[in-house]
Design an enzyme around this catalytic site. Structure first.
Site, PDB file in Angstrom:
ATOM      1  N   SER A 129       0.481  -1.050  -0.162  1.00  0.00           N
ATOM      2  CA  SER A 129      -0.169  -0.089  -0.071  1.00  0.00           C
ATOM      3  C   SER A 129       0.789   1.327   0.071  1.00  0.00           C
ATOM      4  CB  SER A 129      -0.767  -0.165   1.350  1.00  0.00           C
ATOM      5  OG  SER A 129      -1.491   1.279   1.340  1.00  0.00           O
ATOM      6  N   TYR A 151      -2.925   5.626  -4.352  1.00  0.00           N
ATOM      7  CA  TYR A 151      -4.096   6.537  -4.357  1.00  0.00           C
ATOM      8  C   TYR A 151      -3.609   7.722  -5.716  1.00  0.00           C
ATOM      9  CZ  TYR A 151      -5.863   3.717  -0.959  1.00  0.00           C
ATOM     10  OH  TYR A 151      -6.268   2.936   0.016  1.00  0.00           O
ATOM     11  N   THR A 177      -5.417   2.756  -7.339  1.00  0.00           N
ATOM     12  CA  THR A 177      -6.844   2.242  -6.934  1.00  0.00           C
ATOM     13  C   THR A 177      -7.704   3.425  -6.477  1.00  0.00           C
ATOM     14  OG1 THR A 177      -5.506   1.124  -5.159  1.00  0.00           O
ATOM     15  CG2 THR A 177      -7.768   2.094  -4.265  1.00  0.00           C
ATOM     16  N   LYS A 274      -7.319  -0.541 -10.082  1.00  0.00           N
ATOM     17  CA  LYS A 274      -8.049  -1.975  -8.820  1.00  0.00           C
ATOM     18  C   LYS A 274      -9.548  -1.038  -8.626  1.00  0.00           C
ATOM     19  CE  LYS A 274      -6.950  -3.267  -4.296  1.00  0.00           C
ATOM     20  NZ  LYS A 274      -8.111  -2.390  -3.333  1.00  0.00           N
ATOM     21  N   HIS A 298     -13.176  -2.798  -2.306  1.00  0.00           N
ATOM     22  CA  HIS A 298     -12.305  -2.742  -1.369  1.00  0.00           C
ATOM     23  C   HIS A 298     -12.410  -3.983  -0.321  1.00  0.00           C
ATOM     24  CE1 HIS A 298     -10.108   1.207  -1.032  1.00  0.00           C
ATOM     25  NE2 HIS A 298      -9.499   0.519   0.355  1.00  0.00           N
TER      26      HIS A 298
HETATM   27  C1  FNR Z   1      -7.233  -2.481   2.774  1.00  0.00           C
HETATM   28  N1  FNR Z   1      -7.479  -1.863   1.256  1.00  0.00           N
HETATM   29  C2  FNR Z   1      -6.809  -1.508   0.768  1.00  0.00           C
HETATM   30  N2  FNR Z   1      -6.570  -0.823  -0.722  1.00  0.00           N
HETATM   31  C3  FNR Z   1      -6.072  -0.055  -1.101  1.00  0.00           C
HETATM   32  O1  FNR Z   1      -5.789  -0.012  -2.103  1.00  0.00           O
HETATM   33  N3  FNR Z   1      -4.720   0.730  -0.009  1.00  0.00           N
HETATM   34  C4  FNR Z   1      -4.632   0.493   0.913  1.00  0.00           C
HETATM   35  O2  FNR Z   1      -3.721   1.164   1.765  1.00  0.00           O
HETATM   36  C5  FNR Z   1      -6.486  -0.428   1.512  1.00  0.00           C
HETATM   37  N4  FNR Z   1      -5.986  -0.331   2.890  1.00  0.00           N
HETATM   38  C6  FNR Z   1      -7.101  -1.446   3.584  1.00  0.00           C
HETATM   39  C7  FNR Z   1      -6.497  -1.183   4.603  1.00  0.00           C
HETATM   40  C8  FNR Z   1      -7.040  -2.560   5.313  1.00  0.00           C
HETATM   41  C9  FNR Z   1      -7.444  -3.306   6.612  1.00  0.00           C
HETATM   42  C10 FNR Z   1      -8.034  -2.785   4.865  1.00  0.00           C
HETATM   43  C11 FNR Z   1      -8.840  -4.572   4.896  1.00  0.00           C
HETATM   44  C12 FNR Z   1      -8.319  -3.895   3.182  1.00  0.00           C
HETATM   45  C13 FNR Z   1      -8.219  -3.208   0.647  1.00  0.00           C
HETATM   46  C14 FNR Z   1      -7.259  -4.347   0.364  1.00  0.00           C
HETATM   47  O3  FNR Z   1      -6.953  -4.110  -0.858  1.00  0.00           O
HETATM   48  C15 FNR Z   1      -8.684  -5.302  -1.034  1.00  0.00           C
HETATM   49  O4  FNR Z   1      -9.676  -4.945  -1.866  1.00  0.00           O
HETATM   50  C16 FNR Z   1      -9.630  -5.681   0.442  1.00  0.00           C
HETATM   51  O5  FNR Z   1      -9.049  -6.097   1.794  1.00  0.00           O
HETATM   52  C17 FNR Z   1     -10.237  -6.828   0.038  1.00  0.00           C
HETATM   53  O6  FNR Z   1     -11.227  -7.540   0.840  1.00  0.00           O
HETATM   54  P1  FNR Z   1     -10.391  -8.578   1.961  1.00  0.00           P
HETATM   55  O7  FNR Z   1     -10.338  -9.740   1.648  1.00  0.00           O
HETATM   56  O8  FNR Z   1     -10.109  -8.030   2.750  1.00  0.00           O
HETATM   57  O9  FNR Z   1     -12.099  -8.951   2.423  1.00  0.00           O
END
Ligand code: FNR
Length: 401
Positions: A129, A151, A177, A274, A298
């Site tokens: 990330s 981002y 993203t 994404k 997400h």
């Molecule tokens: C995320 N996600 C996320 N996505 C992204 O593009 N940048 C980020 O910094 C974050 N940060 C983030 C923190 C936490 C704690 C979570 C749970 C999720 C989304 C992540 O990349 C992904 O899309 C989801 O976590 C997928 O769903 P599941 O597997 O957690 O159910």
């Protein structure tokens, strides 16, 4: 003799989760989750688990996966099973990539490095990330297949600087993203603080009740700092508190497909978009020059009411054709879920919370255990559906009741 009063009602799941803290004994991601819940203070657990608004989409992600049936072929030789799949021309040991998740250092010290090393050992890529707490150069130097998520920040010059850093560090892919420019409504997050990053008294007491977390994260290292925003922030301002305030004002809500085209011109390697859910947006990503899409909501943290990515995956694949890389995420917790994704047209699944639970339960050992659980479940599922190769799983193996 078993006491009948301890038996669940007929038809109810006969399930009692392991109550200890040895990750080797965790039988599934659900048990790592229970371990993580014991180790983390409430504000960290809610950060890990929570969704947006009423968490309808969060729940739907699971329900949609649960509703897909696996259709087995019997009497097929499955004595040798192969789980690897090609991803951008290179084999990945599993159809899995670690999803980009910000602030992993809150769950375990240097959480990004710990997860990257687990991914390296498991033979799968790690997507870092942009709001992570270890420098991207340090992660890339582990030797893992390194993907960098960004981002769309307003400060385009410094965004370009991060892209250049990723290029110099040898990252294989940039993942843009696009579903979080407007921040989702995460009420639990606001409830846990009385001012930016000032915990409520109730949460402070709760922190004190979680000494294992305090001794791993807080006491030796202090609150983790954002290590990849240095170009955006004045020197020394990368603390969680400063950065959080800064980030809120940085998301560029005017982003369009033209910006994806500009990023395409800037970045010579693989580019993924994404946060795509619908087939027409996947086609737009393709037209803008992206090499892949991540079909994602997400993890239910952004638009509540959105469909589950597994529900739109087959239509996305049909729209972009066989060549484009299609990755899916949101709600994947069992190896059998990953097999369902392959059957519906995904090249791979991004693992978000499933591996974070392992990380939060027991650091490096827990992250490795989460990946081993998923690997063994995938292998078993292939055996049970009568398909010896992950690459050969297709739509014939899934159905609906
Ligand atoms: C995320 N996600 C996320 N996505 C992204 O593009 N940048 C980020 O910094 C974050 N940060 C983030 C923190 C936490 C704690 C979570 C749970 C999720 C989304 C992540 O990349 C992904 O899309 C989801 O976590 C997928 O769903 P599941 O597997 O957690 O159910």
């Amino acid at each position: 003799m078993m006491n009948p009063s301890n038996l669940p009602d007929a038809g109810a799941p006969r399930r009692r989760l392991y109550g200890g803290n040895d990750p080797a004994r965790a039988q599934g991601i659900a048990e790592l989750r229970a371990m993580a819940a014991r180790r983390l203070p409430n504000f960290c657990l809610e950060y890990l688990e929570g969704g947006a608004d009423d968490e309808l989409t969060l729940a739907r992600n699971r329900r949609a996966l649960d509703d897909i049936l696996l259709l087995p072929r019997t009497l097929v030789d499955v004595s040798q099973r192969a789980l690897s799949v090609p991803l951008f021309g290179t084999d990945s040991a599993l159809p899995a990539v670690i999803a980009p998740t910000g602030f992993n250092g809150l769950l375990t010290h240097a959480g990004d490095r710990v997860l990257a090393e687990a991914a390296l050992a498991a033979g799968i890529p790690f997507c870092q990330s942009m709001v992570s707490t270890v420098a991207l150069e340090e992660i890339a130097a582990t030797g893992v297949r390194h993907w960098m998520q960004i981002y769309p920040f307003k400060d385009r010059d410094n965004l370009a600087a991060i892209v250049r850093r990723a290029e110099q560090a040898g990252s294989e892919a940039i993942v843009l993203t696009t579903d979080a420019s407007v921040f989702g409504n995460r009420e639990w997050d606001r409830r846990n603080y009385r001012a930016p990053l000032k915990l409520t008294p109730r949460n402070l007491v709760d922190v004190a009740l979680h000494p294992r977390w305090v001794m791993d994260v807080l006491v030796p290292h202090g609150m983790p700092r954002f290590r990849n925003l240095g170009d955006f922030l004045p020197p020394g301002m990368d603390s969680a508190k400063n950065a959080a305030a800064f980030l809120a004002g940085q998301m560029d809500t005017s982003l369009t497909w033209d910006d994806v085209r500009r990023l395409r011109d800037l970045w010579p390697r693989k580019l993924l978009v994404k946060g795509v859910l619908l087939p027409e947006d996947a086609v737009r990503a393709q037209e803008a020059g992206a090499d892949g899409v991540v079909v994602s909501n997400h993890g239910g943290r952004q638009l509540d009411g959105a469909p589950a990515p597994i529900e739109t995956l087959a239509a996305v694949r049909a729209a972009v054709g066989a060549e484009m890389t299609v990755i899916v995420d949101s709600g994947f917790r069992r190896g059998s879920d990953f097999v369902k994704a392959r059957a519906l047209g995904a090249d791979a699944v991004m693992s978000g919370r499933a591996t974070l639970y392992g990380l939060a339960a027991a650091g490096a050992v827990g992250a490795a255990r989460a990946l081993e659980i998923l690997r063994s479940e995938m292998e078993r599922t292939l055996g049970l559906i009568g398909c010896a190769q992950m690459c050969a799983v297709d739509a014939r193996f899934v159905g609906r009741g």
